[in-house]
Design an enzyme around this catalytic site. Structure first.
Site, PDB file in Angstrom:
ATOM      1  N   ASP A  67      20.296 -20.920  30.341  1.00 11.44           N
ATOM      2  CA  ASP A  67      21.063 -21.782  29.433  1.00 11.44           C
ATOM      3  C   ASP A  67      22.553 -21.441  29.501  1.00 11.44           C
ATOM      4  OD1 ASP A  67      20.981 -19.381  28.115  1.00 11.44           O
ATOM      5  OD2 ASP A  67      20.246 -20.194  26.216  1.00 11.44           O
ATOM      6  N   SER A  68      22.899 -20.472  30.341  1.00 13.98           N
ATOM      7  CA  SER A  68      24.316 -20.237  30.667  1.00 13.98           C
ATOM      8  C   SER A  68      24.906 -21.487  31.313  1.00 13.98           C
ATOM      9  CB  SER A  68      24.463 -19.037  31.605  1.00 13.98           C
ATOM     10  OG  SER A  68      23.578 -19.152  32.708  1.00 13.98           O
ATOM     11  N   GLU A 205      19.818  -7.246  28.904  1.00 13.38           N
ATOM     12  CA  GLU A 205      21.222  -7.628  29.161  1.00 13.38           C
ATOM     13  C   GLU A 205      22.189  -6.797  28.330  1.00 13.38           C
ATOM     14  OE1 GLU A 205      22.131 -11.818  28.864  1.00 13.38           O
ATOM     15  OE2 GLU A 205      24.294 -11.455  29.074  1.00 13.38           O
TER      16      GLU A 205
HETATM   17  O1  KIV Z   1      21.281 -17.930  30.721  1.00 14.04           O
HETATM   18  C1  KIV Z   1      21.321 -17.085  31.629  1.00 14.04           C
HETATM   19  O2  KIV Z   1      21.911 -17.294  32.696  1.00 14.04           O
HETATM   20  C2  KIV Z   1      20.663 -15.815  31.383  1.00 14.04           C
HETATM   21  C3  KIV Z   1      20.893 -14.716  32.366  1.00 14.04           C
HETATM   22  C4  KIV Z   1      22.288 -14.273  32.351  1.00 14.04           C
HETATM   23  C5  KIV Z   1      19.926 -13.602  32.183  1.00 14.04           C
HETATM   24  O3  KIV Z   1      19.983 -15.677  30.428  1.00 14.04           O
END
Ligand code: KIV
Length: 291
Positions: A67-68, A205
């Protein structure tokens, strides 16, 4: 060995040549860690588009539709506004663009926290409408019941503890977690709870290294570190960070390329040629097909 792709315009599916590898399964990823030992570390990168998936697929065990994408693709200030529909659209594109890696799709904020039933309904949509193999959700002990509910009903779940970006409004920012003894212990306990609930892997994380190591030793399933420790059972990075597409990246990110500079140089060269009326040159000029 380089791979080329032919796009089937009827299905939007890219067919790699030579023939595709067999897609990894979630049980195969889980089994990489055997009796506390992961002989072959797990490689995970984020992917949001079909073409990106094509380029990353052969090199990765897992592709994460994170969701990044809220920040990376949509320019949002956090992942909080990301919707299930966004995750479905990008998840389906990544599945279409990959043949080898198992695809995991993030459950966005607000689509799973209310109850195990809410989580099941939305996770089932992600599996049905994208073809992904598993979902990821954030949170530790508080989410254990939901993780058990999903895994017992056919939905593999990856957990995510430590710095959980969807909780930015509670955490007050994106700083590393676990600086006090109590918080450190809580993160390890969170990882243990997810493992006991049946998660097939847990992302850790933004924690100080001893926590990532302690959690990796404490749980049976693999840990995937991001700003954790090289001792985790695998690693993940946001691909755009890793490829140097952003000026500002978290301190733990290593840049393996400088794509921002390459794109800017290409755009500047193109713009210069257009303004000088030297593009398209004779060889690029569009020639209508005869007949
Ligand atoms: O949303 C994302 O990209 C993530 C990763 C950074 C682990 O959760």
């Amino acid at each position: 060995m380089s791979t080329t792709f032919q796009l089937d315009t009827a299905t939007s599916r890219a067919h790699p040549t030579p023939a595709p590898m067999k897609r990894l399964t979630i049980p195969a990823i889980r089994a990489r860690k055997d009796d506390g030992v992961t002989a072959e570390p797990i490689v995970m990168l984020t992917a949001y588009t079909a073409r990106q998936a094509q380029l990353l697929d052969a090199h990765c065990d897992l592709l994460l539709v994170g969701d990044s994408l809220g920040q990376v693709i949509y320019g949002l200030s956090s992942s909080v506004p990301v919707t299930l529909e966004m995750m479905i659209n990008h998840g389906a594109a990544v599945v279409r663009g990959s043949y080898h890696a198992a695809v995991v799709v993030d459950m966005p904020f607000g689509t799973y926290e209310q109850s195990p039933e809410q989580a099941f309904a939305n996770a089932a949509r992600l599996l049905k409408e994208t073809g992904c193999a598993a979902v990821k959700l954030e949170g530790g002990e508080a989410m254990a019941e939901t993780v058990a509910f999903l895994t017992q009903r056919g939905i593999p779940v990856m957990g995510h503890v430590g710095l959980t970006p969807q909780a930015v409004n509670v955490l007050g920012g994106y700083n590393a977690r676990g600086r006090s003894d109590a918080e450190a212990q809580k993160i390890v306990d969170d990882a243990k709870a997810l493992d006991a609930a049946g998660a097939f892997a847990v992302v850790i994380e933004g924690v100080v290294e001893p926590i990532a190591i302690a959690a990796t030793k404490a749980i049976a399933c693999p840990t995937i570190g991001i700003g954790g420790s090289a001792q985790c059972d695998g690693q993940v990075l946001v691909t755009e960070d890793m490829c140097g597409l952003f000026e500002r990246v978290p301190r733990f990110v290593k840049r393996y390329a400088n794509l921002a500079e390459e794109i800017e140089t290409a755009a500047a060269t193109y713009a210069g040629e257009v303004r000088a009326r030297s593009f398209p040159g004779p060889e690029q000029t569009y020639q209508p097909r005869k007949g």
